[in-house]
Structures are given as structure tokens and as C-alpha cells.
Design a protein around this motif. Structure first.
Motif, short mmCIF file in Angstrom:
data_model
loop_
_atom_site.label_atom_id
_atom_site.label_comp_id
_atom_site.label_asym_id
_atom_site.label_seq_id
_atom_site.Cartn_x
_atom_site.Cartn_y
_atom_site.Cartn_z
N ASN A 282 -15.05 22.61 -11.20
CA ASN A 282 -14.00 23.14 -12.06
C ASN A 282 -13.28 21.96 -12.69
OD1 ASN A 282 -14.35 25.90 -11.43
ND2 ASN A 282 -13.25 25.57 -9.51
N GLY A 283 -12.80 22.15 -13.89
CA GLY A 283 -12.08 21.07 -14.55
C GLY A 283 -11.53 21.52 -15.88
N ALA A 284 -11.41 20.56 -16.79
CA ALA A 284 -10.87 20.84 -18.11
C ALA A 284 -11.46 19.88 -19.13
CB ALA A 284 -9.35 20.73 -18.11
N ARG A 285 -11.56 20.37 -20.35
CA ARG A 285 -11.92 19.53 -21.49
C ARG A 285 -10.62 19.21 -22.23
NH1 ARG A 285 -17.09 18.78 -22.45
NH2 ARG A 285 -18.61 20.25 -21.61
N HIS A 286 -10.39 17.93 -22.46
CA HIS A 286 -9.17 17.46 -23.11
C HIS A 286 -9.53 16.86 -24.46
CE1 HIS A 286 -7.21 17.66 -19.14
NE2 HIS A 286 -8.38 17.24 -18.70
N HIS A 287 -8.73 17.16 -25.45
CA HIS A 287 -8.90 16.60 -26.79
C HIS A 287 -7.56 15.97 -27.16
CE1 HIS A 287 -10.59 16.21 -30.80
NE2 HIS A 287 -9.41 16.60 -31.27
N LEU A 288 -7.57 14.65 -27.38
CA LEU A 288 -6.34 13.93 -27.66
C LEU A 288 -6.45 13.14 -28.96
CD1 LEU A 288 -6.95 13.50 -24.32
CD2 LEU A 288 -4.58 12.88 -24.51
N THR A 289 -5.34 13.05 -29.66
CA THR A 289 -5.25 12.21 -30.84
C THR A 289 -4.22 11.13 -30.54
OG1 THR A 289 -5.75 14.08 -32.27
CG2 THR A 289 -4.76 12.14 -33.31
N LEU A 290 -4.61 9.88 -30.77
CA LEU A 290 -3.76 8.73 -30.46
C LEU A 290 -3.47 7.93 -31.71
CD1 LEU A 290 -5.91 7.17 -27.57
CD2 LEU A 290 -4.17 8.92 -27.33
N ILE A 291 -2.31 7.32 -31.70
CA ILE A 291 -1.98 6.28 -32.68
C ILE A 291 -1.77 5.01 -31.87
CG2 ILE A 291 -0.29 5.44 -34.35
CD1 ILE A 291 0.32 8.36 -35.03
N GLY A 292 -2.43 3.94 -32.28
CA GLY A 292 -2.34 2.67 -31.57
C GLY A 292 -1.68 1.61 -32.41
N ASP A 293 -1.02 0.71 -31.72
CA ASP A 293 -0.32 -0.38 -32.40
C ASP A 293 -0.77 -1.68 -31.76
OD1 ASP A 293 1.37 -1.64 -34.15
OD2 ASP A 293 3.14 -1.36 -32.91
N GLY A 294 -1.31 -2.54 -32.55
CA GLY A 294 -1.73 -3.84 -32.05
C GLY A 294 -3.15 -4.16 -32.47
N ALA A 295 -3.42 -5.45 -32.55
CA ALA A 295 -4.74 -5.91 -32.99
C ALA A 295 -5.83 -5.55 -31.99
CB ALA A 295 -4.71 -7.43 -33.19
N GLY A 296 -5.46 -5.31 -30.75
CA GLY A 296 -6.45 -5.00 -29.73
C GLY A 296 -6.80 -3.53 -29.61
N PHE A 297 -6.28 -2.69 -30.51
CA PHE A 297 -6.52 -1.26 -30.41
C PHE A 297 -8.00 -0.92 -30.50
CE2 PHE A 297 -6.36 3.13 -32.39
CZ PHE A 297 -5.98 3.79 -31.24
N ALA A 298 -8.70 -1.45 -31.48
CA ALA A 298 -10.13 -1.15 -31.66
C ALA A 298 -10.96 -1.62 -30.46
CB ALA A 298 -10.66 -1.74 -32.97
#
Length: 99
Positions: free
Chosen positions: A42-58
Motif C-alpha cells: 500500500n502506498g501513494a503516488r505523489h505529484h509535486l511541482t517545485l521552484i528552485g533557487d540556485g545554480a545547483g538546482f539542475a
């Protein structure tokens, strides 16, 4: 009696901690979860949208599918970055309950 935060809250906290450890600030701007079950889990599927700040995001996003994201009472079974742009990304995560 309180059971503590739900798995979605734990997951969001763990993502923020992982980003902070990498020197990245993230904001979760959208989050949705749907129950999931197989014959044995049993579990869950999660869908998230993020905004990142910083050169290391990618680079952080690129390594995220292999990251250790411990969750009390659950496991991250799968994590996929489904889209990524300069400062935004969407990720899909499958969490399962530990037995």
C-alpha cells in the motif's frame, strides 16, 4: 492521540532537507497524492511541482532519483523528474508503507 504528519508532509520535509544540504532553496508550489496499492503493498503516488533557487538546482534534480529520502514508516520506491526547466520542475514519487 496524534499519529504525526502524513507521508506527503514527511516527503515534502525530506525534499527540503535534501535541497538545503545541497545549498539549494526550493519551494513546493503544488502537491497532490493519490492512494496506490498492489497485491502486496500500500502506498501513494505523489505529484509535486517545485521552484528552485540556485545554480545547483539542475544538478540536484539530476541526482534526486538516486537520493536517499528516509521517511518514517514509508519507503520511496520510485522517484522520476518528469519535467525540468531553469527554475521549475515536476516530480512523481511512489511511496510505499513499510511492513
Amino acid at each position: 492521540m496524534s499519529r504525526g504528519p502524513d507521508v506527503t508532509t514527511l516527503l515534502e520535509r525530506r525534499l527540503r532537507i535534501a535541497a538545503e544540504a545541497a545549498g539549494i532553496a526550493i519551494e513546493i508550489v503544488a502537491s497532490a497524492a493519490t492512494p496506490w496499492a498492489s497485491a502486496t503493498f500500500n502506498g501513494a503516488r505523489h505529484h509535486l511541482t517545485l521552484i528552485g533557487d540556485g545554480a545547483g538546482f539542475a544538478p540536484w534534480l539530476a541526482n534526486l532519483p538516486e537520493a536517499d529520502l528516509p521517511l518514517r514508516g514509508h519507503l520511496v520506491a520510485d522517484l522520476v523528474v518528469t519535467s525540468a526547466a531553469e527554475r521549475t520542475a515536476t516530480i512523481d514519487i511512489l511511496s510505499v508503507e513499510e511492513r
